[in-house]
Each structure stands twice: as C-alpha cells, then as structure tokens.
Design an enzyme around this catalytic site. Structure first.
Site, PDB file in Angstrom:
ATOM      1  CG  HIS A 127      -2.103  -0.962   1.050  1.00 42.38           C
ATOM      2  ND1 HIS A 127      -2.932  -1.316   2.093  1.00 42.38           N
ATOM      3  CD2 HIS A 127      -2.546  -1.668  -0.026  1.00 42.38           C
ATOM      4  CE1 HIS A 127      -3.840  -2.198   1.668  1.00 42.38           C
ATOM      5  NE2 HIS A 127      -3.611  -2.432   0.387  1.00 42.38           N
ATOM      6  CB  CYS A 162       3.647  18.166  -9.924  1.00 45.15           C
ATOM      7  SG  CYS A 162       4.765  17.365 -11.080  1.00 45.15           S
TER       8      CYS A 162
HETATM    9  C1  BJW Z   1      -4.007  -5.944  16.612  1.00 48.21           C
HETATM   10  C2  BJW Z   1      -3.558  -5.235  17.718  1.00 48.21           C
HETATM   11  C3  BJW Z   1      -2.368  -5.672  18.303  1.00 48.21           C
HETATM   12  C4  BJW Z   1      -5.376  -4.302  17.049  1.00 48.21           C
HETATM   13  N1  BJW Z   1      -1.724  -6.728  17.791  1.00 48.21           N
HETATM   14  N2  BJW Z   1      -3.352  -6.981  16.128  1.00 48.21           N
HETATM   15  C5  BJW Z   1     -14.221  -6.583  -3.556  1.00 48.21           C
HETATM   16  C6  BJW Z   1     -15.413  -6.378  -2.898  1.00 48.21           C
HETATM   17  C7  BJW Z   1     -15.716  -5.121  -2.368  1.00 48.21           C
HETATM   18  C8  BJW Z   1     -14.840  -4.056  -2.516  1.00 48.21           C
HETATM   19  C9  BJW Z   1     -13.661  -4.285  -3.162  1.00 48.21           C
HETATM   20  C10 BJW Z   1     -13.368  -5.510  -3.680  1.00 48.21           C
HETATM   21  N3  BJW Z   1     -12.154  -5.418  -4.284  1.00 48.21           N
HETATM   22  C11 BJW Z   1     -11.691  -4.167  -4.135  1.00 48.21           C
HETATM   23  C12 BJW Z   1     -12.599  -3.456  -3.457  1.00 48.21           C
HETATM   24  C13 BJW Z   1     -12.485  -2.034  -3.096  1.00 48.21           C
HETATM   25  C14 BJW Z   1     -11.540  -1.763  -1.970  1.00 48.21           C
HETATM   26  C15 BJW Z   1     -11.912  -2.596  -0.746  1.00 48.21           C
HETATM   27  O1  BJW Z   1     -11.326  -3.596  -0.431  1.00 48.21           O
HETATM   28  N4  BJW Z   1     -12.878  -2.106   0.009  1.00 48.21           N
HETATM   29  C16 BJW Z   1     -13.306  -2.787   1.246  1.00 48.21           C
HETATM   30  C17 BJW Z   1     -13.414  -1.758   2.369  1.00 48.21           C
HETATM   31  C18 BJW Z   1     -14.578  -3.522   0.960  1.00 48.21           C
HETATM   32  N5  BJW Z   1     -10.163  -2.025  -2.366  1.00 48.21           N
HETATM   33  C19 BJW Z   1      -9.491  -1.146  -3.086  1.00 48.21           C
HETATM   34  O2  BJW Z   1     -10.028  -0.111  -3.475  1.00 48.21           O
HETATM   35  C20 BJW Z   1      -8.067  -1.478  -3.447  1.00 48.21           C
HETATM   36  N6  BJW Z   1      -7.854  -1.290  -4.847  1.00 48.21           N
HETATM   37  C21 BJW Z   1      -8.337  -2.145  -5.730  1.00 48.21           C
HETATM   38  O3  BJW Z   1      -8.897  -3.166  -5.407  1.00 48.21           O
HETATM   39  O4  BJW Z   1      -8.130  -1.733  -7.044  1.00 48.21           O
HETATM   40  C22 BJW Z   1      -8.989  -2.322  -8.034  1.00 48.21           C
HETATM   41  C23 BJW Z   1     -10.208  -1.401  -8.121  1.00 48.21           C
HETATM   42  C24 BJW Z   1     -10.089  -0.259  -8.881  1.00 48.21           C
HETATM   43  C25 BJW Z   1     -11.204   0.607  -8.986  1.00 48.21           C
HETATM   44  C26 BJW Z   1     -12.384   0.317  -8.305  1.00 48.21           C
HETATM   45  C27 BJW Z   1     -12.468  -0.827  -7.502  1.00 48.21           C
HETATM   46  C28 BJW Z   1     -11.357  -1.687  -7.411  1.00 48.21           C
HETATM   47  C29 BJW Z   1      -7.107  -0.505  -2.776  1.00 48.21           C
HETATM   48  C30 BJW Z   1      -7.069  -0.651  -1.297  1.00 48.21           C
HETATM   49  C31 BJW Z   1      -6.124   0.374  -0.702  1.00 48.21           C
HETATM   50  C32 BJW Z   1      -6.218   0.414   0.807  1.00 48.21           C
HETATM   51  N7  BJW Z   1      -5.544   1.564   1.288  1.00 48.21           N
HETATM   52  C33 BJW Z   1      -5.520   1.803   2.721  1.00 48.21           C
HETATM   53  C34 BJW Z   1      -4.979   3.229   2.973  1.00 48.21           C
HETATM   54  C35 BJW Z   1      -3.471   3.254   2.796  1.00 48.21           C
HETATM   55  C36 BJW Z   1      -2.935   4.613   3.074  1.00 48.21           C
HETATM   56  C37 BJW Z   1      -3.192   5.085   4.482  1.00 48.21           C
HETATM   57  O5  BJW Z   1      -2.889   4.409   5.468  1.00 48.21           O
HETATM   58  O6  BJW Z   1      -3.695   6.197   4.617  1.00 48.21           O
HETATM   59  O7  BJW Z   1      -4.708   0.830   3.373  1.00 48.21           O
HETATM   60  S1  BJW Z   1      -7.121   1.578   3.499  1.00 48.21           S
HETATM   61  C38 BJW Z   1      -6.526   0.832   4.948  1.00 48.21           C
HETATM   62  O8  BJW Z   1      -6.978  -0.526   5.066  1.00 48.21           O
HETATM   63  C39 BJW Z   1      -5.014   0.789   4.804  1.00 48.21           C
HETATM   64  C40 BJW Z   1      -4.694  -0.545   5.381  1.00 48.21           C
HETATM   65  O9  BJW Z   1      -3.450  -0.996   4.888  1.00 48.21           O
HETATM   66  C41 BJW Z   1      -5.854  -1.390   4.931  1.00 48.21           C
HETATM   67  C42 BJW Z   1      -6.062  -2.641   5.716  1.00 48.21           C
HETATM   68  O10 BJW Z   1      -6.344  -2.355   7.056  1.00 48.21           O
HETATM   69  P1  BJW Z   1      -5.696  -3.256   8.187  1.00 48.21           P
HETATM   70  O11 BJW Z   1      -4.235  -3.158   8.098  1.00 48.21           O
HETATM   71  O12 BJW Z   1      -6.305  -4.602   8.170  1.00 48.21           O
HETATM   72  O13 BJW Z   1      -6.119  -2.440   9.503  1.00 48.21           O
HETATM   73  P2  BJW Z   1      -7.480  -2.430  10.293  1.00 48.21           P
HETATM   74  O14 BJW Z   1      -7.506  -1.164  11.067  1.00 48.21           O
HETATM   75  O15 BJW Z   1      -8.641  -2.712   9.439  1.00 48.21           O
HETATM   76  O16 BJW Z   1      -7.372  -3.678  11.286  1.00 48.21           O
HETATM   77  C43 BJW Z   1      -6.459  -3.692  12.358  1.00 48.21           C
HETATM   78  C44 BJW Z   1      -6.435  -5.085  12.951  1.00 48.21           C
HETATM   79  O17 BJW Z   1      -5.451  -5.119  13.959  1.00 48.21           O
HETATM   80  C45 BJW Z   1      -7.761  -5.481  13.618  1.00 48.21           C
HETATM   81  O18 BJW Z   1      -8.123  -6.791  13.199  1.00 48.21           O
HETATM   82  C46 BJW Z   1      -7.422  -5.491  15.116  1.00 48.21           C
HETATM   83  O19 BJW Z   1      -8.142  -6.460  15.857  1.00 48.21           O
HETATM   84  C47 BJW Z   1      -5.963  -5.813  15.084  1.00 48.21           C
HETATM   85  N8  BJW Z   1      -5.192  -5.361  16.244  1.00 48.21           N
HETATM   86  N9  BJW Z   1      -4.471  -4.247  18.009  1.00 48.21           N
HETATM   87  C48 BJW Z   1      -2.267  -7.370  16.732  1.00 48.21           C
HETATM   88  N10 BJW Z   1      -1.874  -5.041  19.407  1.00 48.21           N
END
Ligand code: BJW
Length: 269
Positions: A127, A162
C-alpha cells in the site's frame, strides 16, 4: 481464548513448531502490528482534531480532489505521529525470524516503514510508503515521485505543486479505488501461492485484494497462523489463531522456536 500469559500456550508451541519447519514463510501484516508502537489502526476512531473524520472517507482520490488540503494535512499529522514512533517487540520478532528460517518475506499493508526499521530485509509494502510523495497526475509515468524537501510552498494553502506539471503533490500510498503497484502485487500473489506457512498479523482482513492472500495460501495448502486480539474473516482458515497483541504473542513464538531448535540440537548431539 487469549494466549497472553507467562508461559507459551500449547497452541503457541504448536504454531512455533510449524513455523520452525517452514521453508517458505510469508508474514502478512496490517495496522495491528504497529498499534503497540503508538500508531492507531486504520479502523480505530481518530482522535483530537481528526475525531470527526472517517479514515475510509479520507483515503480516496475523490476526497483529495474535493479537499486536497484536508487530506494532505491528515497525512502530515500521521507523519508527525510516525516521527515519534519506534518498532515494537512484534516488529523485532518478525525481523528475527530471518535468523531462524531459510526464507522469510514480509508482505505489509502498512505504510509506516517500521518493518525495515526493525531489521526485516525483504518487505513488500503493497500500500505504498507514507514518507514518499508523488505527482497526483503521475505526469512523468506511474509513479512520478517528488522530493518535497526541494520545494517551497505555503502549507496554509494546501499541498505543494508538481514542479513538472503543476498538479498537486500527494502521498505515495494506495488509496481506495486505486490499483496496487503491479510488481508488488504480482509478487505477493506468487509468494502466497507457494508459501508453506503464512503468518497473518494484525489485519482485519477486510480490504481487497490483500484480504484474499491468506485464502490463496490456504487453498494452495499452506498452514495459516493468525495473530490478532479479535477474530477476523481469516480466522476460519487459520490452523492456529493466537489471540492477543502481536507485541506479546510474537516474542513468545520466537522463544518457542528457539527452545525447539535447542531441543532438537540436543537430540541431534
Ligand atoms: C491488533 C492489535 C495488536 C489491534 N496486535 N493486532 C471486492 C469487494 C468489495 C470491494 C472491493 C473488492 N475489491 C476491491 C474493493 C475495493 C476496496 C476494498 O477492499 N474495500 C473494502 C473496504 C470492501 N479495495 C481497493 O479499493 C483497493 N484497490 C483495488 O482493489 O483496485 C482495483 C479497483 C479499482 C477501482 C475500483 C475498484 C477496485 C485498494 C485498497 C487500498 C487500501 N488503502 C488503505 C490506505 C493506505 C494509506 C493510508 O494508510 O492512509 O490501506 S485503506 C486501509 O486498510 C489501509 C490498510 O493498509 C488497509 C487494511 O487495514 P488493516 O491493516 O487490516 O487495519 P485495520 O484497522 O482494518 O485492522 C487492524 C487489525 O489489527 C484489527 O483486526 C485489530 O483487531 C488488530 N489489532 N491491536 C495485533 N496489538
């Protein structure tokens, strides 16, 4: 059941044994691994000035188009948080795996660089990287990185421009609706399909396409091990789900691996 206790639980010992036997370990991490470094997870509520915003509404190209200063300021605030943060025992435990196993690759959704800082060498930041910036129009090709230390601008008026085309500069991270970097994603798929063990740490498993990687690994006959205080969609394919903070659980896993190595060393002698 929580795994947080003084002595490693049976499941930590069993998971450690599986990891110790691995030839191709993939570690997949999310925001939870950095929580104990003081960095809020993506789905934690924001605090302070940012409490009324939803990160899912800020991390999009349309949000940036609508209000570039708001989104730029949010990343500036997060860069500030990161400047005060250090890797925690979970990051160091993952880095230490490289000393114990033949192949360890970290696929991380995190943009914070803390795996590198902890000493992991092969890290795929799918990411992006919050420390880098690029042209919003990617005018010189995707990505067009911009070194903002060479630019002069008034932060009160929004992001810098830019120098090539005048478009806004933005953080070089992957927002919702954007494609992940092609080479990084291809490598992540390939590694997930060929891993023998995948250790999934601190991700909610809700953001695609990365959320599909543990399922790909599972379908390709890898053992999936999860570390997370909460159940997630990945829990259903995890052979062991080690419940607790990664900064507590992962050092216990490392200790159990090392204890197993010295036991087998003694047995070999
Ligand atoms: C602990 C803890 C401790 C707490 N120890 N653990 C299919 C179906 C529906 C939608 C989509 C699909 N395919 C794609 C999509 C769209 C979308 C998507 O997935 N949406 C969902 C919300 C449904 N995906 C995208 O848009 C992606 N692109 C893509 O697919 O391109 C093709 C496309 C093009 C055009 C249209 C549609 C599709 C891109 C995704 C980019 C994500 N970017 C982010 C932001 C990055 C920059 C930033 O940080 O500002 O990345 S979003 C955010 O979520 C960030 C993270 O990397 C990512 C994942 O989150 P993560 O890391 O899992 O964190 P949390 O907060 O969710 O969870 C934390 C966990 O830690 C929890 O489980 C806690 O319990 C645990 N925890 N304390 C261990 N001490």
């Amino acid at each position: 059941m929580s795994e947080v206790s003084g002595t490693p639980s049976q499941s930590i010992r069993e998971a450690a044994l599986a990891i110790r036997r691995s030839h191709r370990l993939v570690v997949l991490t999310g925001a939870g691994i950095s929580k104990e470094s003081g960095i809020p997870t993506f789905r934690d509520a924001l605090d302070g000035l940012w409490a009324r915003y939803d990160p899912q509404q800020l991390a999009t190209p349309s949000a940036f188009r609508r209000n570039p200063k708001l989104v730029w300021d949010w990343y500036h605030y997060r860069r500030g948080l990161l400047a005060q943060s250090q890797p925690n025992p979970g990051h160091y435990a993952i880095a230490e795996l490289e000393n114990l196993l033949p192949q360890v690759v970290v696929i991380t959704q995190n943009i914070d660089g803390l795996h590198h800082k902890a000493g992991s060498h092969d890290v795929i930041p799918v990411h992006g990287d919050i420390q880098l910036n690029k042209c919003f129009a990617d005018c010189q090709g995707d990505p067009t990185f911009i070194d903002i230390t060479r630019l002069e601008w008034d932060p009160e008026s929004g992001p810098p421009r830019c120098p090539h085309c005048g478009a806004y500069v933005r953080p070089a991270v992957v927002w919702f609706e954007e494609m992940l970097p092609h080479a990084a994603l291809e490598r992540a798929y390939e590694l997930s399909a060929t891993a023998d063990v995948m250790l999934v740490v601190g991700t909610s498993g809700t953001v695609q396409p990365v959320a599909s990687l543990p399922f790909l690994a599972y379908q390709s006959h890898a053992i999936v091990i999860e570390v997370n205080p909460e159940p997630t969609p990945i829990t259903m394919v995890a052979r062991w789900s080690l419940s607790g903070p990664s900064g507590v659980i992962l050092p216990q896993v490392i200790a159990a691996i090392k204890a197993g190595l010295s036991d087998s060393g003694a047995a070999d002698a």
